[in-house]
Design a protein around this motif. Structure first.
Motif, PDB file in Angstrom:
ATOM      1  N   LEU A 355       0.892  -1.222  -0.060  1.00 34.58           N
ATOM      2  CA  LEU A 355       0.047  -0.252   0.044  1.00 34.58           C
ATOM      3  C   LEU A 355       0.784   1.220   0.110  1.00 34.58           C
ATOM      4  CD1 LEU A 355      -2.591  -0.927   2.541  1.00 34.58           C
ATOM      5  CD2 LEU A 355      -2.977  -0.918  -0.039  1.00 34.58           C
ATOM      6  N   GLY A 356       1.864   1.134   0.823  1.00 36.28           N
ATOM      7  CA  GLY A 356       2.794   2.306   1.135  1.00 36.28           C
ATOM      8  C   GLY A 356       3.452   2.619  -0.280  1.00 36.28           C
ATOM      9  N   GLY A 357       3.870   1.552  -1.189  1.00 33.20           N
ATOM     10  CA  GLY A 357       4.647   1.546  -2.486  1.00 33.20           C
ATOM     11  C   GLY A 357       3.592   2.132  -3.467  1.00 33.20           C
ATOM     12  N   VAL A 358       2.509   1.588  -3.526  1.00 36.57           N
ATOM     13  CA  VAL A 358       1.475   1.974  -4.554  1.00 36.57           C
ATOM     14  C   VAL A 358       1.199   3.539  -4.328  1.00 36.57           C
ATOM     15  CG1 VAL A 358      -0.954   2.162  -5.504  1.00 36.57           C
ATOM     16  CG2 VAL A 358       0.450  -0.094  -5.096  1.00 36.57           C
ATOM     17  N   ALA A 359       1.099   4.140  -2.965  1.00 34.10           N
ATOM     18  CA  ALA A 359       0.931   5.663  -2.578  1.00 34.10           C
ATOM     19  C   ALA A 359       1.938   6.438  -3.149  1.00 34.10           C
ATOM     20  CB  ALA A 359       0.447   5.668  -1.178  1.00 34.10           C
ATOM     21  N   LEU A 360       3.176   5.938  -3.146  1.00 39.20           N
ATOM     22  CA  LEU A 360       4.333   6.653  -3.354  1.00 39.20           C
ATOM     23  C   LEU A 360       4.483   6.857  -4.846  1.00 39.20           C
ATOM     24  CD1 LEU A 360       6.966   5.705  -0.880  1.00 39.20           C
ATOM     25  CD2 LEU A 360       5.687   7.610  -0.913  1.00 39.20           C
ATOM     26  N   LEU A 361       3.947   5.858  -5.859  1.00 41.16           N
ATOM     27  CA  LEU A 361       3.924   5.845  -7.085  1.00 41.16           C
ATOM     28  C   LEU A 361       2.840   6.705  -7.743  1.00 41.16           C
ATOM     29  CD1 LEU A 361       4.932   2.212  -7.848  1.00 41.16           C
ATOM     30  CD2 LEU A 361       6.338   4.151  -8.063  1.00 41.16           C
ATOM     31  N   CYS A 370      -4.737  11.215   1.448  1.00 41.00           N
ATOM     32  CA  CYS A 370      -5.751  10.389   2.588  1.00 41.00           C
ATOM     33  C   CYS A 370      -5.103   9.077   2.859  1.00 41.00           C
ATOM     34  CB  CYS A 370      -7.208  10.531   1.856  1.00 41.00           C
ATOM     35  SG  CYS A 370      -7.804  12.016   2.020  1.00 41.00           S
ATOM     36  N   ALA A 371      -4.892   8.245   1.585  1.00 40.98           N
ATOM     37  CA  ALA A 371      -4.346   7.087   1.652  1.00 40.98           C
ATOM     38  C   ALA A 371      -2.893   6.932   2.594  1.00 40.98           C
ATOM     39  CB  ALA A 371      -4.065   6.554   0.423  1.00 40.98           C
ATOM     40  N   ILE A 372      -2.046   7.838   2.251  1.00 44.13           N
ATOM     41  CA  ILE A 372      -0.829   8.047   2.935  1.00 44.13           C
ATOM     42  C   ILE A 372      -1.227   8.217   4.525  1.00 44.13           C
ATOM     43  CG2 ILE A 372       1.124   9.572   3.462  1.00 44.13           C
ATOM     44  CD1 ILE A 372       1.099   9.929   0.511  1.00 44.13           C
ATOM     45  N   PHE A 373      -2.085   8.923   4.726  1.00 38.40           N
ATOM     46  CA  PHE A 373      -2.426   9.442   6.081  1.00 38.40           C
ATOM     47  C   PHE A 373      -2.933   8.238   6.868  1.00 38.40           C
ATOM     48  CE2 PHE A 373      -5.952  10.085   9.068  1.00 38.40           C
ATOM     49  CZ  PHE A 373      -5.307  10.555  10.264  1.00 38.40           C
ATOM     50  N   LEU A 374      -3.713   7.515   6.219  1.00 39.19           N
ATOM     51  CA  LEU A 374      -4.566   6.135   6.987  1.00 39.19           C
ATOM     52  C   LEU A 374      -3.308   5.196   7.160  1.00 39.19           C
ATOM     53  CD1 LEU A 374      -7.607   6.011   4.998  1.00 39.19           C
ATOM     54  CD2 LEU A 374      -7.587   6.367   7.460  1.00 39.19           C
TER      55      LEU A 374
END
Length: 434
Positions: A355-361, A370-374
């Motif tokens: 999840l973190g990798g997809v958010a960074l990309l 919002c996703a990074i916060f969660l």
């Protein structure tokens, strides 16, 4: 990233943007019953252990309500998605592998038949998420439901505080706020308050909701968070927001202004109210008790020192009540190690990393923030709270993050009818006129 968070009041005023004139029609919107399903999942994860309520509720009754909510959520989701249309998701695939690992470890019955019951609960939980994945589109749908449902839970906490302040802030919990109508512990209330405050702040920065509607959510939630004296939730809120807003500073002037003012206010507060803040964080504890995390470190040391077979190290002892020696573990990683072994830890770590990798990309956007916060909040809270390896609010938080990181399917262009060619007589095609 697709989808947009359109303007509207909170907690119920978030709506998807309409189709622009001349654009291709979008797929049908999310059914309203999806919100009911999400609310039932929230109810299931509230748990049955906590403070004494104003009206005593038997634990068997609470468990009947929570499990009934999960069964109803699965039945409604199946009725909505009877053709079993799902969206492929690495997050849900890893959750399914975690479920399989949990079944294998629980089949040995080292934790009793209750482990198999908890596996059945996790299976229904994950199956319901798979059924709901059909409506993941990178838009605000599940953010909206998340804020609404947990704001309703906090409303019950506030009502209990008004009706019976003594029951809501008992001496047993050191005067910290608990659920007086439904048995909720201070860490639970702090978690719910921190999550919806963080999400609402981000929606305000993205100009997707008005400030008056946001204040209705943020102000009372912050008050309840302060009354719980929950350090983990407070740190998770601040660090998670810092990560999320940091992902927006290059593209959002509002995020840059908010970040600047937040740093200034935090510096002034740290200098002017240092003694008060220290007293709030210590909660009347000694420095020694604070350093060993209110006794958690002793439980962790005992768990790690306990002898284990190779199978127990790999698969754990099966799903349990997240305790060791009768004491709560209060650490997601050690709880997973105890119940699902090293394989469980690897799967949970893969969930966070994926999840973190997809958010960074993803390109900078409000959905990504919002996703990074969660994700950041769950990672921070995992140090002193259990729940990443079983059906819990933390998995719901990560599910919302996964729904925000989905790239929506491209809408097929509307075919334009072919214009019939005009027939030109052969004599008219000649280059010379005779």
């Amino acid at each position: 990233m697709g989808g947009d968070l359109s303007r509207g009041g909170l907690p119920g005023g978030l709506h998807t943007a309409g189709t622009q004139p001349g654009a291709a029609p979008r797929p049908a919107g999310t059914p309203k019953i999806v919100g009911i399903v999400w609310g039932l999942l929230v109810l299931n994860t509230l748990g049955s252990a906590g403070a004494k309520t104003i009206v005593p509720l038997p634990r068997s009754l609470i468990q009947l309500v929570t499990m009934g909510a999960l069964v109803a959520a699965f039945a409604l989701a199946l009725a909505l998605n009877v053709r079993l249309r799902i969206r492929l998701s690495a997050y849900l695939f890893l959750l399914t592998l975690l479920l399989v690992s949990s079944v294998l470890s629980s089949a040995l019955l080292e934790s009793g038949f209750g482990a198999l019951f908890r596996c059945a609960r996790l299976a229904l939980f994950v199956s319901t998420l798979w059924l709901l994945s059909r409506w993941w589109d990178g838009g605000p749908t599940f953010v909206r439901h998340h804020i609404r449902m947990y704001f309703a839970v906090l409303g019950s906490v506030a009502a209990g505080l008004v009706v019976s302040p003594g029951a809501a802030m008992p001496d047993l919990y050191g005067g910290r706020l608990v659920g007086a109508l439904w048995p909720l512990t201070p860490p639970q209330i702090g978690q719910y308050a921190a999550v919806i405050v963080g999400l609402t702040v981000l929606l305000v920065l993205g100009r997707r909701t008005d400030r008056a509607g946001a204040a209705v959510v943020i102000v009372p939630s912050l008050v309840l968070l302060a009354l719980t004296h929950t350090r983990t939730a407070t740190l998770g809120l601040f660090i998670g927001l810092a990560l999320a807003i940091g992902s927006l500073v290059l593209t959002s002037a509002a995020a840059r202004r908010f970040f600047t003012w937040a740093v200034v206010c935090a510096t002034v507060a740290a200098v002017a109210f240092s003694s008060a803040l220290q007293a709030w964080f210590l909660r009347g504890q000694s420095q020694e008790n604070f350093s060993n995390l209110t006794g958690r470190a002793k439980v962790w040391d005992a768990l790690l020192a306990a002898p284990r077979t190779t199978m127990e190290q790999l698969f754990g002892v099966g799903l349990g009540d997240k305790s060791f020696g009768g004491l709560p573990i209060d650490n997601s990683w050690l709880a997973v190690y105890n119940e699902q072994g090293l394989i469980g830890i690897a799967l949970v770590a893969a969930i966070i990393l994926v999840l973190g990798g997809v958010a960074l990309l993803r390109p900078p956007s409000l959905q990504r923030a919002c996703a990074i916060f969660l994700i950041g909040y769950c990672a921070i809270a995992s140090y002193t709270e259990a729940g990443l390896g079983d059906a819990s609010p933390y998995l719901l938080h990560l599910t919302v993050a996964a729904s925000l990181l989905v790239a929506p399917a491209a809408v097929a262009p509307v075919p334009t009818p072919e214009v019939p060619r005009r027939h030109i007589p052969r004599w008219a095609r000649r280059s010379e006129v005779t």
